[in-house]
Every structure is written in structure tokens, then in C-alpha cells.
Motif scaffolding. Structure first.
Motif, PDB file in Angstrom:
ATOM      1  N   ALA A 174       3.655 100.168 -26.630  1.00 38.93           N
ATOM      2  CA  ALA A 174       4.819 100.288 -25.754  1.00 38.93           C
ATOM      3  C   ALA A 174       4.816 101.627 -25.009  1.00 38.93           C
ATOM      4  N   GLU A 175       4.316 102.679 -25.653  1.00 42.40           N
ATOM      5  CA  GLU A 175       4.248 103.983 -25.002  1.00 42.40           C
ATOM      6  C   GLU A 175       3.154 104.025 -23.950  1.00 42.40           C
ATOM      7  N   GLU A 176       2.025 103.382 -24.242  1.00 46.74           N
ATOM      8  CA  GLU A 176       0.884 103.415 -23.327  1.00 46.74           C
ATOM      9  C   GLU A 176       0.954 102.326 -22.264  1.00 46.74           C
ATOM     10  N   LEU A 177       1.570 101.172 -22.618  1.00 50.75           N
ATOM     11  CA  LEU A 177       1.540  99.965 -21.774  1.00 50.75           C
ATOM     12  C   LEU A 177       0.107  99.625 -21.377  1.00 50.75           C
ATOM     13  N   LEU A 192       3.214  90.719 -35.806  1.00 50.14           N
ATOM     14  CA  LEU A 192       4.592  91.205 -35.741  1.00 50.14           C
ATOM     15  C   LEU A 192       5.447  90.253 -34.910  1.00 50.14           C
ATOM     16  N   GLU A 193       4.917  89.790 -33.795  1.00 47.40           N
ATOM     17  CA  GLU A 193       5.653  88.844 -32.962  1.00 47.40           C
ATOM     18  C   GLU A 193       5.916  87.535 -33.714  1.00 47.40           C
ATOM     19  N   ASN A 194       4.923  87.080 -34.483  1.00 45.95           N
ATOM     20  CA  ASN A 194       5.118  85.861 -35.276  1.00 45.95           C
ATOM     21  C   ASN A 194       6.199  86.050 -36.325  1.00 45.95           C
ATOM     22  N   LEU A 195       6.208  87.238 -36.954  1.00 40.33           N
ATOM     23  CA  LEU A 195       7.210  87.521 -37.971  1.00 40.33           C
ATOM     24  C   LEU A 195       8.612  87.534 -37.363  1.00 40.33           C
ATOM     25  N   LEU A 196       8.747  88.164 -36.182  1.00 39.00           N
ATOM     26  CA  LEU A 196      10.051  88.278 -35.532  1.00 39.00           C
ATOM     27  C   LEU A 196      10.462  86.983 -34.820  1.00 39.00           C
ATOM     28  N   GLY A 197       9.468  86.191 -34.457  1.00 35.31           N
ATOM     29  CA  GLY A 197       9.764  84.963 -33.722  1.00 35.31           C
ATOM     30  C   GLY A 197      10.094  85.187 -32.265  1.00 35.31           C
ATOM     31  N   VAL A 198       9.666  86.328 -31.706  1.00 37.09           N
ATOM     32  CA  VAL A 198       9.898  86.625 -30.286  1.00 37.09           C
ATOM     33  C   VAL A 198       8.646  87.295 -29.713  1.00 37.09           C
ATOM     34  N   LYS A 199       8.521  87.230 -28.401  1.00 40.53           N
ATOM     35  CA  LYS A 199       7.454  87.941 -27.707  1.00 40.53           C
ATOM     36  C   LYS A 199       7.941  89.347 -27.375  1.00 40.53           C
ATOM     37  N   LEU A 200       7.118  90.341 -27.708  1.00 42.83           N
ATOM     38  CA  LEU A 200       7.468  91.729 -27.444  1.00 42.83           C
ATOM     39  C   LEU A 200       6.851  92.251 -26.150  1.00 42.83           C
ATOM     40  N   PHE A 201       5.733  91.638 -25.743  1.00 51.80           N
ATOM     41  CA  PHE A 201       5.046  92.062 -24.526  1.00 51.80           C
ATOM     42  C   PHE A 201       4.830  90.871 -23.609  1.00 51.80           C
ATOM     43  N   GLN A 202       4.908  91.148 -22.322  1.00 55.42           N
ATOM     44  CA  GLN A 202       4.536  90.166 -21.308  1.00 55.42           C
ATOM     45  C   GLN A 202       3.170  90.568 -20.786  1.00 55.42           C
ATOM     46  N   ARG A 203       2.191  89.740 -21.002  1.00 56.72           N
ATOM     47  CA  ARG A 203       0.823  90.031 -20.567  1.00 56.72           C
ATOM     48  C   ARG A 203       0.517  89.208 -19.322  1.00 56.72           C
ATOM     49  N   GLY A 204      -0.036  89.844 -18.315  1.00 52.64           N
ATOM     50  CA  GLY A 204      -0.352  89.140 -17.079  1.00 52.64           C
ATOM     51  C   GLY A 204      -1.379  89.884 -16.268  1.00 52.64           C
ATOM     52  N   GLY A 205      -1.646  89.388 -15.071  1.00 55.48           N
ATOM     53  CA  GLY A 205      -2.655  90.004 -14.218  1.00 55.48           C
ATOM     54  C   GLY A 205      -2.300  91.404 -13.762  1.00 55.48           C
ATOM     55  N   ARG A 240       3.723  94.688 -19.979  1.00 54.39           N
ATOM     56  CA  ARG A 240       5.066  95.274 -19.921  1.00 54.39           C
ATOM     57  C   ARG A 240       5.891  94.721 -21.083  1.00 54.39           C
ATOM     58  N   LEU A 241       6.923  95.449 -21.442  1.00 50.66           N
ATOM     59  CA  LEU A 241       7.803  95.025 -22.521  1.00 50.66           C
ATOM     60  C   LEU A 241       8.712  93.894 -22.055  1.00 50.66           C
ATOM     61  N   THR A 242       8.911  92.906 -22.923  1.00 48.41           N
ATOM     62  CA  THR A 242       9.935  91.900 -22.683  1.00 48.41           C
ATOM     63  C   THR A 242      11.305  92.518 -22.998  1.00 48.41           C
ATOM     64  N   GLU A 243      12.369  91.777 -22.731  1.00 48.93           N
ATOM     65  CA  GLU A 243      13.700  92.277 -23.089  1.00 48.93           C
ATOM     66  C   GLU A 243      13.798  92.497 -24.594  1.00 48.93           C
ATOM     67  N   ALA A 244      13.201  91.583 -25.370  1.00 47.71           N
ATOM     68  CA  ALA A 244      13.201  91.756 -26.826  1.00 47.71           C
ATOM     69  C   ALA A 244      12.421  93.004 -27.218  1.00 47.71           C
ATOM     70  N   GLY A 245      11.300  93.247 -26.545  1.00 41.50           N
ATOM     71  CA  GLY A 245      10.512  94.447 -26.820  1.00 41.50           C
ATOM     72  C   GLY A 245      11.275  95.716 -26.514  1.00 41.50           C
TER      73      GLY A 245
END
Length: 312
Positions: free
Chosen positions: A15-18, A41-54, A58-63
Motif C-alpha cells: 500500500a505504501e509503494e503501490l 489476507l484478502e481471502n481471510l477478510l473476504g474483500v479485495k484490498l487492491f485493484q490491479r489493472g493496466g 491502487r487501493l480499493t475502498e476496503a483497502g
């Protein structure tokens, strides 16, 4: 829900480095290992923490919501480890620099700063890695941008800088020199100039176009090389004890006087109690010895002294 601290640390660093590759490098693990920790960690929380794309990561709202308490979790974990190891663990302090000697600064405050263990870093990137990995608690040296988001620093000392040159240099008889009087001379550096930020910025600011580097074999050898050539000069703090080198002159620089800035640097999440003692000792000595006097009409700094974080 039980958290794995390694997974939380992987998330915070990413999250600090992105950037997963850079984050993995600061943790000394592979990018694949970092991705696996975050996925678990995402599986444990049941949410996506990062949005990965081209366009990158970036962090999701949950992240974004998870990041502040995740940092608190790491702080608590590090505090627990420090408590288990005992409060008497010495503060691990690194120093870095080339011809400049933060040890002279540290020596004046060490007696009031508690139990210290000293090490020596090569440059700011290596010291940054050591702080991020938890290998050291603090470091002394010149901080210049860009600085990692996980680090903080406090300005400790501003040192006036003199020109050192051969007794046969055309300006050797001057009682003081303006930096622009050194145009046409050769700036002699103790290593690659692109790794010596202060000398590099000085040369750019005052239009010193002739630049060269020797091999860093120690201060005496370096100054002998300066003294042997009437075109060469370099820069040293005004109060540094000079070795006895025949044919060498040290001349104050004025209008403006270059100042070399020493800072205390630490990881933002470090809670070692010795950091507060060291910071307080530095602040007290800076007040007594007038280490932080700066007049922009009279002095030159590559970066303004206000760009410093406070530790309370």
C-alpha cells in the motif's frame, strides 16, 4: 479472526509503494511470495484490498479503510517483540556519508542519548532499506528527496562548508571565496558524483562544469590528490579536523555559504524508547551550539530546512 502479521506487513508495504515488485524488495522476498500473502489476507477478510489493472496497482475502498488499523497492528506487533527482547536493547544507529562525518555530531550527544550501537551505511538507499527491514532503528546523514513514505526525519545540524584546494590554485591567497569564483576549477569528488547529491547540486547551482572523481581511499589520500593539482578543489565542513597534507588550503565560502544538512532518520512505526532520548539530546545540543541557524540571504541549502518531520 486471526491475522498473520507477515500478511499484514506485506499489505502495508504494498500500500505504501503501490508497486508489488518494489514492496517485495523492501521485505527481501519475491514478488510471487508477496502476492500470495496478500491473496491469503484478502481471502481471510473476504474483500479485495487492491485493484490491479493496466494502469498499475491502487487501493480499493476496503483497502483504504484497512490501511490505518493495519499499520497500528504492525506497531503493536513490533512493540510486543521489543518488549519480549527486553527494554534494554540498545538503539541501533547507522551513519552514512563520504567526506562528511556525522560521527562528530553524534559524539557530542551520545553521552545523553542512552545505549547506542553504531553501524555504517554506504548511502541513503542502503540506509533506507535497513530501516524498512528493521535492521536498524535510526540513522544520521543527509536526507534528500525522494524519501520513502514510511520514513520520517528531523533536521539536526547545518554545517558551513569550506573549499579545500591546492596552495598553487589561483584563488589560494584569498581569505574567503564566493562559490562562483570556483567556476573554471575542477570539482574533485571522492566517488561517482551522481551518488554524492550535495556535491552534485553544488556544481549545478554554481555552474561548476569541470567535474571529476577519484577513488575513495580515505580522507588523507583524497586531499593529497586535491593538493597535487592546482585546478582541483573540493568541499569539507568548516570544523572537520584536516590531516596534515602539505600544499593544501582550506578557505571559507561566503555570499552564500553552503550548508550541509544532517538529519536523524527513522522508520515511522518504530517505537524504540531510545529514539525519543536521541532526538531530545540532538535538539538540546542544537540549541546550545546554534546548529540550526540559517539565513536564506546569506546561506545556501539544496533543500529548505523546513522539510523535516518532528518526533514527539
Amino acid at each position: 479472526m486471526d491475522f498473520d502479521v507477515a500478511q499484514v506487513r506485506a499489505f502495508v508495504r504494498a500500500a505504501e509503494e503501490l508497486h508489488f515488485g518494489r514492496a517485495a524488495g523492501t521485505l527481501a522476498i519475491s514478488q510471487q511470495a508477496l502476492s500470495k500473502r496478500i491473496a491469503r489476507l484478502e481471502n481471510l477478510l473476504g474483500v479485495k484490498l487492491f485493484q490491479r489493472g493496466g494502469t498499475g496497482v491502487r487501493l480499493t475502498e476496503a483497502g483504504q479503510r484497512f490501511l490505518p488499523p493495519a499499520r497500528q497492528t504492525l506497531t503493536a506487533a513490533d512493540t510486543a517483540v521489543a518488549a519480549a527482547l527486553g527494554k534494554d536493547r540498545p538503539l541501533r544507529v547507522d551513519v552514512w556519508g563520504h567526506l562528511y562525518a556525522p560521527l562528530r555530531t553524534l559524539a557530542q550527544v551520545a553521552g545523553r542519548a542512552g545505549n547506542l550501537v553504531l553501524g555504517h551505511g554506504r548511502d541513503l538507499p542502503s540506509v533506507t532499506d535497513a530501516l524498512l527491514h528493521g535492521d536498524i532503528d535510526a540513522a544520521f546523514g543527509r536526507v534528500h528527496p525522494p524519501l520513502h513514505a514510511g520514513l520520517s526525519h528531523r533536521l539536526v545540524r547545518l554545517e558551513p562548508v569550506d573549499a579545500v584546494l591546492s596552495a598553487h590554485h589561483p584563488c589560494a591567497a584569498e581569505p574567503a571565496l564566493r562559490p562562483d569564483q570556483l567556476r573554471g576549477s575542477m570539482l574533485w569528488a571522492p566517488g561517482a558524483l551522481d551518488r554524492l547529491d550535495f556535491l552534485h547540486q553544488f556544481a549545478d547551482r554554481f555552474d561548476i562544469r569541470d567535474r571529476a572523481a577519484g577513488v575513495n581511499l580515505g580522507l588523507t589520500h583524497f586531499l593529497e590528490e586535491v593538493a597535487d593539482d592546482p585546478r582541483r578543489f573540493s568541499l569539507l565542513p568548516a570544523d572537520v579536523p584536516l590531516p596534515d597534507v602539505p600544499g593544501l588550503r582550506s578557505i571559507p565560502l561566503v555570499d552564500p555559504t553552503p550548508l550541509y544538512a544532517w538529519s536523524l532518520l527513522w522508520h515511522t512505526g518504530d517505537r524504540h524508547p531510545g529514539l525519543d532520548a536521541l532526538t531530545a539530546a540532538c535538539a538540546a545540543e542544537a540549541g546550545r551550539s546554534r546548529w540550526l541557524e540559517y539565513d536564506p540571504a546569506r546561506d545556501w541549502l539544496p533543500e529548505p530546512p523546513a522539510a523535516s518531520s518532528e518526533r514527539h
